[in-house]
Design a protein around this motif. Structure first.
Motif, PDB file in Angstrom:
ATOM      1  N   LEU A 158     105.544 -17.007  16.538  1.00 35.91           N
ATOM      2  CA  LEU A 158     104.842 -17.664  16.023  1.00 35.91           C
ATOM      3  C   LEU A 158     105.277 -18.280  14.602  1.00 35.91           C
ATOM      4  N   GLY A 159     106.372 -17.498  13.923  1.00 39.49           N
ATOM      5  CA  GLY A 159     106.850 -17.830  12.753  1.00 39.49           C
ATOM      6  C   GLY A 159     107.892 -18.657  12.628  1.00 39.49           C
ATOM      7  N   LEU A 160     108.653 -18.716  13.607  1.00 37.50           N
ATOM      8  CA  LEU A 160     110.107 -19.547  13.946  1.00 37.50           C
ATOM      9  C   LEU A 160     109.692 -21.021  14.260  1.00 37.50           C
ATOM     10  N   PRO A 161     108.467 -21.335  14.865  1.00 36.89           N
ATOM     11  CA  PRO A 161     108.380 -22.790  15.091  1.00 36.89           C
ATOM     12  C   PRO A 161     107.464 -23.138  13.987  1.00 36.89           C
ATOM     13  N   MET A 162     107.268 -22.534  12.934  1.00 38.60           N
ATOM     14  CA  MET A 162     106.626 -23.242  11.530  1.00 38.60           C
ATOM     15  C   MET A 162     107.519 -24.110  11.170  1.00 38.60           C
ATOM     16  N   PHE A 163     109.093 -23.931  11.168  1.00 39.70           N
ATOM     17  CA  PHE A 163     109.851 -24.577  10.567  1.00 39.70           C
ATOM     18  C   PHE A 163     109.885 -25.991  11.221  1.00 39.70           C
ATOM     19  N   ALA A 164     109.146 -26.346  12.186  1.00 39.07           N
ATOM     20  CA  ALA A 164     108.774 -27.774  12.889  1.00 39.07           C
ATOM     21  C   ALA A 164     108.015 -28.582  11.646  1.00 39.07           C
ATOM     22  N   ARG A 165     107.379 -27.659  10.695  1.00 28.53           N
ATOM     23  CA  ARG A 165     106.634 -28.379   9.650  1.00 28.53           C
ATOM     24  C   ARG A 165     107.386 -29.277   8.698  1.00 28.53           C
ATOM     25  N   LEU A 166     108.770 -29.058   8.872  1.00 34.88           N
ATOM     26  CA  LEU A 166     109.440 -29.599   7.766  1.00 34.88           C
ATOM     27  C   LEU A 166     109.643 -31.265   8.208  1.00 34.88           C
ATOM     28  N   TYR A 167     108.994 -31.720   9.263  1.00 36.26           N
ATOM     29  CA  TYR A 167     109.004 -33.060   9.445  1.00 36.26           C
ATOM     30  C   TYR A 167     108.053 -33.885   8.462  1.00 36.26           C
ATOM     31  N   LEU A 168     107.144 -32.913   7.823  1.00 39.90           N
ATOM     32  CA  LEU A 168     106.423 -33.405   6.740  1.00 39.90           C
ATOM     33  C   LEU A 168     107.013 -34.117   5.558  1.00 39.90           C
ATOM     34  N   LEU A 169     108.550 -33.612   5.261  1.00 39.45           N
ATOM     35  CA  LEU A 169     109.437 -34.183   4.227  1.00 39.45           C
ATOM     36  C   LEU A 169     109.652 -35.702   4.484  1.00 39.45           C
ATOM     37  N   TYR A 170     109.214 -36.145   5.816  1.00 41.83           N
ATOM     38  CA  TYR A 170     109.373 -37.608   6.197  1.00 41.83           C
ATOM     39  C   TYR A 170     108.520 -38.547   5.219  1.00 41.83           C
ATOM     40  N   GLY A 171     107.628 -38.137   5.010  1.00 43.38           N
ATOM     41  CA  GLY A 171     106.658 -39.070   4.402  1.00 43.38           C
ATOM     42  C   GLY A 171     107.047 -39.173   2.909  1.00 43.38           C
ATOM     43  N   PRO A 172     107.266 -38.169   2.213  1.00 43.07           N
ATOM     44  CA  PRO A 172     107.775 -38.219   0.635  1.00 43.07           C
ATOM     45  C   PRO A 172     108.961 -38.826   0.469  1.00 43.07           C
ATOM     46  N   ILE A 173     109.776 -38.590   1.496  1.00 38.71           N
ATOM     47  CA  ILE A 173     111.346 -39.305   1.282  1.00 38.71           C
ATOM     48  C   ILE A 173     111.237 -40.781   1.546  1.00 38.71           C
ATOM     49  N   LEU A 174     110.313 -40.980   2.511  1.00 41.18           N
ATOM     50  CA  LEU A 174     110.332 -42.256   2.796  1.00 41.18           C
ATOM     51  C   LEU A 174     109.629 -43.221   1.803  1.00 41.18           C
ATOM     52  N   TYR A 175     108.377 -42.626   1.533  1.00 31.26           N
ATOM     53  CA  TYR A 175     107.531 -43.449   0.402  1.00 31.26           C
ATOM     54  C   TYR A 175     108.079 -43.318  -1.189  1.00 31.26           C
ATOM     55  N   HIS A 176     108.832 -42.593  -1.363  1.00 30.08           N
ATOM     56  CA  HIS A 176     109.290 -42.352  -2.600  1.00 30.08           C
ATOM     57  C   HIS A 176     110.617 -43.294  -2.908  1.00 30.08           C
ATOM     58  N   SER A 177     111.296 -43.948  -1.748  1.00 30.14           N
ATOM     59  CA  SER A 177     112.453 -44.394  -1.947  1.00 30.14           C
ATOM     60  C   SER A 177     112.116 -45.971  -2.461  1.00 30.14           C
ATOM     61  N   HIS A 178     113.130 -46.303  -3.189  1.00 35.00           N
ATOM     62  CA  HIS A 178     113.107 -47.667  -3.818  1.00 35.00           C
ATOM     63  C   HIS A 178     113.312 -48.687  -2.803  1.00 35.00           C
ATOM     64  N   LEU A 179     113.924 -48.571  -1.560  1.00 33.79           N
ATOM     65  CA  LEU A 179     113.877 -49.382  -0.502  1.00 33.79           C
ATOM     66  C   LEU A 179     112.784 -49.592   0.139  1.00 33.79           C
ATOM     67  N   VAL A 180     111.922 -48.840   0.255  1.00 30.57           N
ATOM     68  CA  VAL A 180     110.480 -49.113   0.877  1.00 30.57           C
ATOM     69  C   VAL A 180     109.606 -49.492  -0.172  1.00 30.57           C
ATOM     70  N   ARG A 181     109.833 -49.073  -1.438  1.00 31.94           N
ATOM     71  CA  ARG A 181     108.652 -49.717  -2.582  1.00 31.94           C
ATOM     72  C   ARG A 181     109.017 -51.027  -3.057  1.00 31.94           C
ATOM     73  N   SER A 182     110.291 -51.536  -2.637  1.00 27.13           N
ATOM     74  CA  SER A 182     110.748 -52.814  -3.184  1.00 27.13           C
ATOM     75  C   SER A 182     110.367 -53.822  -2.079  1.00 27.13           C
ATOM     76  N   ALA A 183     109.681 -54.844  -2.992  1.00 33.37           N
ATOM     77  CA  ALA A 183     109.023 -56.081  -1.914  1.00 33.37           C
ATOM     78  C   ALA A 183     110.216 -57.206  -1.397  1.00 33.37           C
ATOM     79  N   ALA A 184     111.378 -57.071  -2.326  1.00 31.74           N
ATOM     80  CA  ALA A 184     112.407 -57.934  -2.047  1.00 31.74           C
ATOM     81  C   ALA A 184     113.076 -57.156  -0.671  1.00 31.74           C
ATOM     82  N   SER A 185     113.472 -55.885  -0.638  1.00 29.53           N
ATOM     83  CA  SER A 185     114.202 -55.245   0.408  1.00 29.53           C
ATOM     84  C   SER A 185     113.237 -55.451   1.727  1.00 29.53           C
ATOM     85  N   GLN A 186     111.936 -55.381   1.497  1.00 24.42           N
ATOM     86  CA  GLN A 186     110.996 -55.465   2.583  1.00 24.42           C
ATOM     87  C   GLN A 186     111.036 -56.806   3.377  1.00 24.42           C
ATOM     88  N   SER A 187     111.169 -57.957   2.496  1.00 26.45           N
ATOM     89  CA  SER A 187     111.213 -59.174   2.718  1.00 26.45           C
ATOM     90  C   SER A 187     112.276 -59.672   3.387  1.00 26.45           C
TER      91      SER A 187
END
Length: 325
Positions: A53-82
């Motif tokens: 039950l402990g080894l599958p807990m590393f699947a929680r690393l997918y939670l890094l997806y959110g901070p990496i994505l939403y702290h990126s200047h490419l996502v926060r920049s309106a120019a890049s989004q447009s």
């Protein structure tokens, strides 16, 4: 429906956790034979429930997806989004990771290897047991992970369970991937920059030009000697005449080889980036010329209008003078 499935999968992943209770420690099992005091080793398929039950807990690393994505200047920049919307490019996690790999490949590789190192070491420690039925020390587990991840092979430690062997196989695959990534980064760093390539090409062209002049002088010298001996009716089968003729042909061949190398060098200095820069510069110059021509045409129209008004004024003045006289 898709969002519900993702939410359900996330709940299942986050729910995986070792059972919150203490397990009795395994005591040394004494063999039933009277003349043996060795502990009975675990079978290959043995794995504790807390490890399972402990080894599958590393699947929680997918939670890094959110901070990496939403702290990126490419996502926060309106120019890049447009720009991404207009170009039909999704500014999502794969795009952000590709951008990071392009700009900071060394940092990404370092973070990846560090993360895999600690995860692999912990997995080896959890899956493998000592003869005393205790888990391996973390230092030994990390030591086993290093040669396997580096695609070297086993060290003085060998996994003895199917769980450990599975981790070994996965570590080897990830090691091959990481080593190929490292080789690609190293090869990219060893490539000459455009400025260095220009300097290197200029030096080689200079050396080839000197060699070309030298061989051209040899061609003239050997051709003159060949003509001189032929004019003096030297036998064509004489050794001196044949040597001069051979040197003449060799110099001509060297000149052809030098020209081929010069063409290759000139072709290697102009690549796709240089062509794009030249094209961009040409387009900018063309647009500037068109803008200046449009301005010049407007000024000419204005001058033409002023000349027409001046003509009307002169005609009016002429009529006034005519009637006044």
């Amino acid at each position: 429906m898709e969002k519900m499935l993702l939410i359900t999968l996330e709940i299942i992943i986050c729910a995986v956790h070792p059972v919150p209770r203490s397990f009795p420690r395994h005591e040394q099992e004494i063999a039933e034979t009277s003349n043996s005091t060795e502990p009975i080793p675990y079978p290959y398929s043995h794995i504790d429930i807390d490890v399972a039950l402990g080894l599958p807990m590393f699947a929680r690393l997918y939670l890094l997806y959110g901070p990496i994505l939403y702290h990126s200047h490419l996502v926060r920049s309106a120019a890049s989004q447009s720009l991404g919307y207009l170009s039909a490019v999704s500014i999502d996690f794969p795009f952000v990771m590709k951008a990071y790999l392009r700009h900071w490949p060394e940092r990404c590789l370092l973070v990846w290897c560090t993360l895999i190192f600690f995860i692999g070491g912990w997995c080896f420690r959890a899956c493998e047991y000592q003869p005393t039925h205790e888990h391996w020390p973390l230092v030994d587990a990390m030591w086993l992970f290093v040669p396997i991840f580096g695609t070297v092979g086993y060290s003085n430690l060998v996994p003895s369970t199917y769980c450990g062997r599975t981790i070994c196989a996965l570590s080897g695959v990830l090691g091959v991937f990481s080593m190929s990534f490292f080789i690609a980064i190293a090869a990219g760093k060893l490539i000459l920059t455009p400025c260095e390539n220009y300097v290197h090409t200029f030096v080689l062209n200079t050396e080839l030009a000197k060699e070309h002049k030298h061989q051209a002088a040899n061609v003239i010298k050997f051709a003159w000697k060949t003509w001189f001996w032929k004019a003096n009716k030297t036998p064509l089968s004489s050794m001196r005449y044949l040597q001069m003729e051979r040197k003449l042909h060799r110099s001509i061949g060297i000149i052809h080889e030098i020209k081929r190398k010069q063409r290759c060098l000139n072709g290697s200095t102009i690549g796709l980036p240089e062509i794009q820069i030249i094209e961009r510069s040409t387009n900018m110059n063309t647009e500037e010329t068109i803008r200046k021509m449009a301005t010049l045409e407007s000024k000419m129209d204005e001058i033409e209008g002023q000349l027409v008004n001046l003509d009307y004024g002169l005609n009016g003045t002429q009529n006034v003078l005519y009637f006044s006289l």
